[in-house]
Design a protein around this motif. Structure first.
Motif, mmCIF file in Angstrom:
data_model
loop_
_atom_site.group_PDB
_atom_site.id
_atom_site.type_symbol
_atom_site.label_atom_id
_atom_site.label_comp_id
_atom_site.label_asym_id
_atom_site.label_seq_id
_atom_site.Cartn_x
_atom_site.Cartn_y
_atom_site.Cartn_z
ATOM 1 N N LEU A 225 0.827 -1.218 0.000
ATOM 2 C CA LEU A 225 0.000 0.000 0.000
ATOM 3 C C LEU A 225 0.859 1.264 0.000
ATOM 4 C CD1 LEU A 225 -2.805 -1.097 2.488
ATOM 5 C CD2 LEU A 225 -2.964 -0.868 0.001
ATOM 6 N N CYS B 133 0.934 4.023 -3.126
ATOM 7 C CA CYS B 133 0.662 5.452 -2.922
ATOM 8 C C CYS B 133 1.847 6.320 -3.358
ATOM 9 C CB CYS B 133 0.324 5.722 -1.458
ATOM 10 S SG CYS B 133 -1.247 5.015 -0.945
ATOM 11 N N VAL C 56 2.064 6.466 -7.154
ATOM 12 C CA VAL C 56 1.030 7.355 -7.699
ATOM 13 C C VAL C 56 1.438 8.816 -7.531
ATOM 14 C CG1 VAL C 56 -1.360 8.130 -7.368
ATOM 15 C CG2 VAL C 56 -0.851 5.696 -7.494
ATOM 16 N N ILE C 57 2.046 9.146 -6.405
ATOM 17 C CA ILE C 57 2.529 10.519 -6.193
ATOM 18 C C ILE C 57 3.654 10.845 -7.176
ATOM 19 C CG2 ILE C 57 3.722 12.027 -4.541
ATOM 20 C CD1 ILE C 57 2.047 10.615 -2.336
ATOM 21 N N ALA D 66 3.277 0.931 -10.028
ATOM 22 C CA ALA D 66 1.852 0.863 -9.712
ATOM 23 C C ALA D 66 1.249 -0.443 -10.232
ATOM 24 C CB ALA D 66 1.124 2.068 -10.295
#
Length: 159
Positions: free
Chosen positions: A15, A19, A22-23, A79
């Motif tokens: 997780l 995240c 994605v950033i 991702a």
């Protein structure tokens, strides 16, 4: 007991990495958009400037174009590897391990490549806060992705 703890660690790292990737994609997308909007202007005769570079970025330094390009590639593959990792964490068997481990390893090697360009960009000094953030995330991701790979490989040694 240890197998359940490693599954929890792998889930948490999965997780966290998703995240962070994605950033990285968000910041990289901003950098590409800014480069397109504020890059070289092609004149009315449609002639390229003398020193045209397709990876010229108006912010940062000479390494920025390479850094952003490989950070975007690492972000997409990272991702995608996290999505593959969800399947493995759900089943947590040796049958689902090869796909998750392969995707995670490819994402990690691309992250290391982008981290190398981040180190070069840090060495050249001139960059803005968003690029510094992306550099930090990629350096952190290079470590957490490796720890995630080690955690998911534990399923094979415990069964």
């Amino acid at each position: 007991m240890a197998n359940t703890q490693l599954k929890s660690v792998a889930t948490l790292l999965l997780l966290l990495n998703f995240c962070m990737y994605v950033i990285v994609l968000g910041i990289g997308g901003w950098a590409v958009n800014r480069a397109i909007d504020h890059g070289f202007e092609i004149g009315p005769g449609l002639e390229l400037p003398a020193h045209f570079s397709p990876i010229h970025f108006p912010m940062g330094n000479a390494a920025t174009g390479f850094f952003v390009t490989f950070a975007l590639i690492a972000g997409v593959v990272g991702a995608a590897s996290a999505i593959s990792g969800v399947n493995h964490v759900r089943s947590w068997t040796t049958d689902s391990l090869p796909a998750a481990a392969t995707a995670a390893t490819i994402a990690w090697t691309l992250t290391l490549l982008a981290m190398g360009f981040a180190c070069k960009e840090i060495e050249l000094h001139i960059r803005n806060a968003r690029l510094r953030t992306m550099e930090a995330f990629l350096i952190i991701l290079s470590a957490t992705q490796l720890i995630y790979i080690a955690a998911i490989h534990s399923v094979g040694s415990r069964r």
